[in-house]
Design a protein around this motif. Sequence first.
Motif, short mmCIF file in Angstrom:
data_model
loop_
_atom_site.label_atom_id
_atom_site.label_comp_id
_atom_site.label_asym_id
_atom_site.label_seq_id
_atom_site.Cartn_x
_atom_site.Cartn_y
_atom_site.Cartn_z
N ALA A 64 24.93 9.63 23.41
CA ALA A 64 24.64 8.74 24.52
C ALA A 64 25.94 8.02 24.88
O ALA A 64 26.83 7.87 24.05
N GLY A 65 26.06 7.60 26.12
CA GLY A 65 27.23 6.86 26.52
C GLY A 65 28.47 7.71 26.66
O GLY A 65 29.59 7.24 26.43
N ALA A 66 28.31 8.97 27.06
CA ALA A 66 29.46 9.86 27.24
C ALA A 66 29.62 10.20 28.72
O ALA A 66 28.66 10.21 29.49
N ASN A 67 30.86 10.48 29.10
CA ASN A 67 31.16 11.01 30.43
C ASN A 67 31.22 12.53 30.33
O ASN A 67 31.87 13.07 29.44
N ARG A 68 30.55 13.20 31.26
CA ARG A 68 30.58 14.66 31.27
C ARG A 68 31.05 15.16 32.63
O ARG A 68 30.74 14.57 33.67
N THR A 69 31.75 16.27 32.59
CA THR A 69 32.18 16.98 33.79
C THR A 69 31.83 18.44 33.61
O THR A 69 32.12 19.04 32.57
N SER A 70 31.22 19.03 34.61
CA SER A 70 30.92 20.46 34.54
C SER A 70 32.21 21.25 34.39
O SER A 70 33.27 20.87 34.90
N ILE A 71 32.13 22.39 33.70
CA ILE A 71 33.30 23.25 33.58
C ILE A 71 33.42 24.20 34.77
O ILE A 71 34.35 25.01 34.82
N MET A 72 32.52 24.10 35.74
CA MET A 72 32.62 24.93 36.93
C MET A 72 33.80 24.48 37.78
O MET A 72 34.12 23.30 37.85
N GLU A 73 34.45 25.42 38.44
CA GLU A 73 35.68 25.12 39.17
C GLU A 73 35.42 24.42 40.49
O GLU A 73 36.15 23.50 40.88
N GLU A 74 34.41 24.85 41.22
CA GLU A 74 34.19 24.35 42.57
C GLU A 74 33.23 23.16 42.56
O GLU A 74 32.07 23.29 42.17
N GLU A 75 33.71 22.01 42.99
CA GLU A 75 32.90 20.78 43.08
C GLU A 75 32.14 20.50 41.80
O GLU A 75 30.89 20.37 41.80
N PRO A 76 32.81 20.39 40.67
CA PRO A 76 32.10 20.16 39.40
C PRO A 76 31.38 18.82 39.37
O PRO A 76 31.93 17.79 39.79
N ALA A 77 30.16 18.84 38.91
CA ALA A 77 29.38 17.60 38.79
C ALA A 77 29.95 16.73 37.68
O ALA A 77 30.48 17.22 36.68
N GLN A 78 29.82 15.43 37.86
CA GLN A 78 30.20 14.45 36.84
C GLN A 78 29.04 13.50 36.64
O GLN A 78 28.37 13.11 37.60
N TRP A 79 28.77 13.14 35.40
CA TRP A 79 27.68 12.23 35.12
C TRP A 79 27.89 11.52 33.79
O TRP A 79 28.77 11.90 33.02
N GLN A 80 27.10 10.50 33.53
CA GLN A 80 27.13 9.78 32.27
C GLN A 80 25.80 9.96 31.56
O GLN A 80 24.74 9.99 32.19
N SER A 81 25.86 10.10 30.27
CA SER A 81 24.63 10.35 29.50
C SER A 81 23.97 9.04 29.13
O SER A 81 24.58 8.14 28.55
#
Length: 364
Positions: A64-81
């Motif tokens: 919990a409390g982590a920043n995540r970024t998709s590993i996809m190249e095009e417009e990768p999503a970012q979110w916090q857990s």
Amino acid sequence: MKIRFLGNPELQAMRLPMALIGCLVTSAALACSTVALGPDEMTLVAYSYDTSATGAGFVVVNPAGANRTSIMEEEPAQWQSAYGSITFNQLGVGMPTAGMNTAGLAISLMWNDDAEFPPVADRSVVNELEFIQFLLDRAGSVAEAISLIDEVGVQALVPIHYFLADSSGNTAALTPTREGLAIQSGIDMPVRALTNSSYDHLVEGLAGFTGFGGHTPIPPASKAVDPGSLARFAITADAAQSREMVSVGEAFDVLTSVENPQTRWQIVFAPGDQMVHFRLADQTAHHEIDMSAVDFACHSAPLAANLTELSGDRVNLTFQPIEIGPLTDVLGQVLEGFVDATGLSPEIAVPLASAQLGAVSCRF
């Protein structure tokens, strides 16, 4: 569709086509089954993961409390857990096959030839496995997960669908279509089970079996054969009819009734008790994880347990920071197991592992 290789400038020029990852999942998720058993407040979610290759992978502690970024190249999503979770991952960190979070939301995937992800338009993206992690990180219930599905687009070439269940006994089936994710939940999901066909087709076929309006006997359990999608749905639907209390042992018995020579993992999630039970192929004893005792704080590296290192004895798992060496080794085993289907060299495991470890960071 391509993956960004984060955190290593020398790897920035390298790209891994998502179609090849898709081939891996195609071969791995051949005959999976999920069913919710027992009364609403004490539901057990039983999941069978079947693959023609290896059962290698990790049990991962997602903080919990982590920043995540998709590993996809095009417009990768970012979110916090918002929630920690325990997931079972074969294709590396952040790309689970199944898991449950600290709020009691459990999610699993299954192959479905009829599934077709819609085009991504004007949204940040995740791949089809990251989508599971996105929902486990952000949603505390089936209803919350459903409310989040339009926040990201899913870039995928593989036809899979998803089973969701929570600590209140609510369930949902999410099936990708060209128009979006089709959702069965509540009164639209009379049978709390899912296999490898679209839910409506399964329910329609179920009507031909004894106990559901037809005359075809429920298929007997036999590990010697691979029961088809409808047969496994009938077996699990029959087990799910009773809402009486079900023990973990009885849940494993249901999984035994749908196993086949390719069964690798059998998992029982207990959302109300925050317990995870699982056993590996050819092991009779099951391992267990008490999530209330797990450290879900964010660390410099995710914590994990290597499934290839577990013995047949029942143990409480010890989670250690995952290092790129062991992660690369397991990814190499998985890639090697599918090399005939993909033509993808296990050497790609190094940049893939690097990308995954670089995609999660702590929020301080």
